[in-house]
Write a protein that holds these residues in place. Structure first.
Motif, PDB file in Angstrom:
ATOM      1  N   SER A   1     -37.865 -19.086  -4.480  1.00 44.24           N
ATOM      2  CA  SER A   1     -37.944 -19.577  -5.869  1.00 44.24           C
ATOM      3  C   SER A   1     -38.174 -18.398  -6.762  1.00 44.24           C
ATOM      4  O   SER A   1     -38.519 -17.137  -6.450  1.00 44.24           O
ATOM      5  CB  SER A   1     -39.374 -20.585  -6.110  1.00 44.24           C
ATOM      6  OG  SER A   1     -40.146 -19.756  -5.797  1.00 44.24           O
ATOM      7  N   SER A   2     -37.758 -18.656  -8.177  1.00 47.61           N
ATOM      8  CA  SER A   2     -37.845 -17.663  -9.090  1.00 47.61           C
ATOM      9  C   SER A   2     -39.105 -16.972  -9.103  1.00 47.61           C
ATOM     10  O   SER A   2     -40.185 -17.836  -9.446  1.00 47.61           O
ATOM     11  CB  SER A   2     -37.219 -17.935 -10.665  1.00 47.61           C
ATOM     12  OG  SER A   2     -38.150 -19.253 -10.939  1.00 47.61           O
TER      13      SER A   2
ATOM     14  N   TYR B   1     -37.439 -15.516 -20.580  1.00 47.09           N
ATOM     15  CA  TYR B   1     -36.346 -16.437 -19.873  1.00 47.09           C
ATOM     16  C   TYR B   1     -36.917 -17.576 -19.646  1.00 47.09           C
ATOM     17  O   TYR B   1     -36.456 -18.544 -18.987  1.00 47.09           O
ATOM     18  CB  TYR B   1     -36.918 -15.688 -18.422  1.00 47.09           C
ATOM     19  CG  TYR B   1     -36.786 -14.107 -18.246  1.00 47.09           C
ATOM     20  CD1 TYR B   1     -35.401 -13.934 -18.279  1.00 47.09           C
ATOM     21  CD2 TYR B   1     -37.607 -13.571 -17.901  1.00 47.09           C
ATOM     22  CE1 TYR B   1     -35.099 -12.309 -17.908  1.00 47.09           C
ATOM     23  CE2 TYR B   1     -37.612 -12.220 -17.752  1.00 47.09           C
ATOM     24  CZ  TYR B   1     -36.576 -11.458 -17.412  1.00 47.09           C
ATOM     25  OH  TYR B   1     -36.049 -10.221 -17.466  1.00 47.09           O
TER      26      TYR B   1
ATOM     27  N   ASN C   1     -34.513 -20.340 -18.970  1.00 47.67           N
ATOM     28  CA  ASN C   1     -33.873 -20.353 -17.599  1.00 47.67           C
ATOM     29  C   ASN C   1     -34.794 -21.018 -16.591  1.00 47.67           C
ATOM     30  O   ASN C   1     -34.398 -21.327 -15.515  1.00 47.67           O
ATOM     31  CB  ASN C   1     -33.626 -18.930 -17.275  1.00 47.67           C
ATOM     32  CG  ASN C   1     -32.514 -18.384 -18.039  1.00 47.67           C
ATOM     33  OD1 ASN C   1     -31.425 -19.002 -18.311  1.00 47.67           O
ATOM     34  ND2 ASN C   1     -32.315 -17.063 -18.256  1.00 47.67           N
TER      35      ASN C   1
ATOM     36  N   TRP D   1     -33.752 -22.709 -13.136  1.00 43.97           N
ATOM     37  CA  TRP D   1     -34.239 -21.988 -11.636  1.00 43.97           C
ATOM     38  C   TRP D   1     -35.039 -22.854 -10.710  1.00 43.97           C
ATOM     39  O   TRP D   1     -34.967 -22.672  -9.582  1.00 43.97           O
ATOM     40  CB  TRP D   1     -34.987 -20.494 -12.227  1.00 43.97           C
ATOM     41  CG  TRP D   1     -34.130 -19.568 -12.680  1.00 43.97           C
ATOM     42  CD1 TRP D   1     -32.943 -19.346 -12.671  1.00 43.97           C
ATOM     43  CD2 TRP D   1     -34.732 -18.303 -13.511  1.00 43.97           C
ATOM     44  NE1 TRP D   1     -32.382 -18.315 -13.372  1.00 43.97           N
ATOM     45  CE2 TRP D   1     -33.480 -17.762 -13.840  1.00 43.97           C
ATOM     46  CE3 TRP D   1     -35.773 -18.065 -14.019  1.00 43.97           C
ATOM     47  CZ2 TRP D   1     -33.453 -16.475 -14.680  1.00 43.97           C
ATOM     48  CZ3 TRP D   1     -35.993 -16.847 -14.898  1.00 43.97           C
ATOM     49  CH2 TRP D   1     -34.869 -16.331 -15.088  1.00 43.97           C
TER      50      TRP D   1
ATOM     51  N   GLN E   1     -32.520 -24.941  -9.003  1.00 42.11           N
ATOM     52  CA  GLN E   1     -32.006 -24.166  -8.102  1.00 42.11           C
ATOM     53  C   GLN E   1     -33.040 -24.028  -6.740  1.00 42.11           C
ATOM     54  O   GLN E   1     -32.814 -23.983  -5.455  1.00 42.11           O
ATOM     55  CB  GLN E   1     -31.749 -22.738  -8.496  1.00 42.11           C
ATOM     56  CG  GLN E   1     -30.400 -22.817  -9.610  1.00 42.11           C
ATOM     57  CD  GLN E   1     -30.177 -21.535 -10.366  1.00 42.11           C
ATOM     58  OE1 GLN E   1     -30.897 -20.453 -10.181  1.00 42.11           O
ATOM     59  NE2 GLN E   1     -29.114 -21.351 -10.956  1.00 42.11           N
TER      60      GLN E   1
END
Length: 207
Positions: A49-50, A123, A126, A130, A133
């Motif tokens: 994970s981010s 960020y 995003n 993320w 994702q």
């Protein structure tokens, strides 16, 4: 010096190939619920994970709890189909998911997403991307882990239609945003043949 040839290891590719959408599910699974739950949890914990913010959440439903979920889906879809004949086909599809051993609810903790948006504002836009994702990577890792143990599964998306009912029925925290449902069980019929588009239409390789 003689150049030593090397063959790329394809073992992981074979593991990927084993993961398919299985729609004919049953309850003839050799593994017990505790071992399956541990497998699912481990696959999610090892998924990336981010910023390692670990936004993925899961509710693992077995037996009557899984049945309850699919009854929620069936009831909710009654108001979405045009007539009784259409609902019969919908009900049959839902019952095929209910026929398995259990269901995984994949969720994203939006509180963590918001926290990182505030901490790292550069960020901010995003982090929801993320998080999706990360959820997708957790889903595929769980799916492949199940497949490696000869447990069939598929990925469904009845959210957001069922979100409110699911949160109430299973006491899901408000910040946990439902992203997908994965029914799983024994493989009662194999997946159909998978078709692939041509490589030249899909890939570009530069040297």
């Amino acid at each position: 010096m003689k150049e030593v040839s090397h063959t790329v290891n394809q073992d992981y590719i074979e593991t990927i190939k084993k993961r398919r959408s299985i729609y004919a599910l049953g309850k003839n699974v050799a593994d017990n619920n505790e071992d399956i739950a541990q497998l699912i949890q481990s696959a999610i914990k090892e998924s990336p994970s981010s910023f390692n913010n670990q936004t993925v959440r899961a509710a693992i439903l077995f037996g009557e709890s899984s049945d309850k979920l699919w009854e929620i889906v069936a009831e909710r879809l009654k108001s979405e189909v045009p007539d009784e004949e259409s609902y019969k086909a919908t009900r049959q599809k839902v019952d095929s998911f209910k026929a398995g051993v259990g269901t995984i609810l994949f969720l994203t903790d939006d509180d963590i997403v918001q926290q990182y948006q505030e901490q790292l504002s550069l960020y901010a836009e995003n982090f929801p991307i993320w998080a999706d994702q990360a959820n997708g990577m957790a889903q595929i890792n769980v799916w492949q882990a199940l497949a490696a143990n000869d447990i069939g599964a598929s990925l469904q998306h009845y959210n957001p239609l069922i979100d409110d009912d699911v949160h109430t029925a299973f006491d899901i925290p408000e910040s946990w945003n439902l992203r997908g449902q994965m029914p799983f069980g024994s493989i009662e019929a194999p997946a159909g043949t998978k078709e692939y588009m041509t490589d030249d239409a899909r890939f570009k390789i530069f040297k």
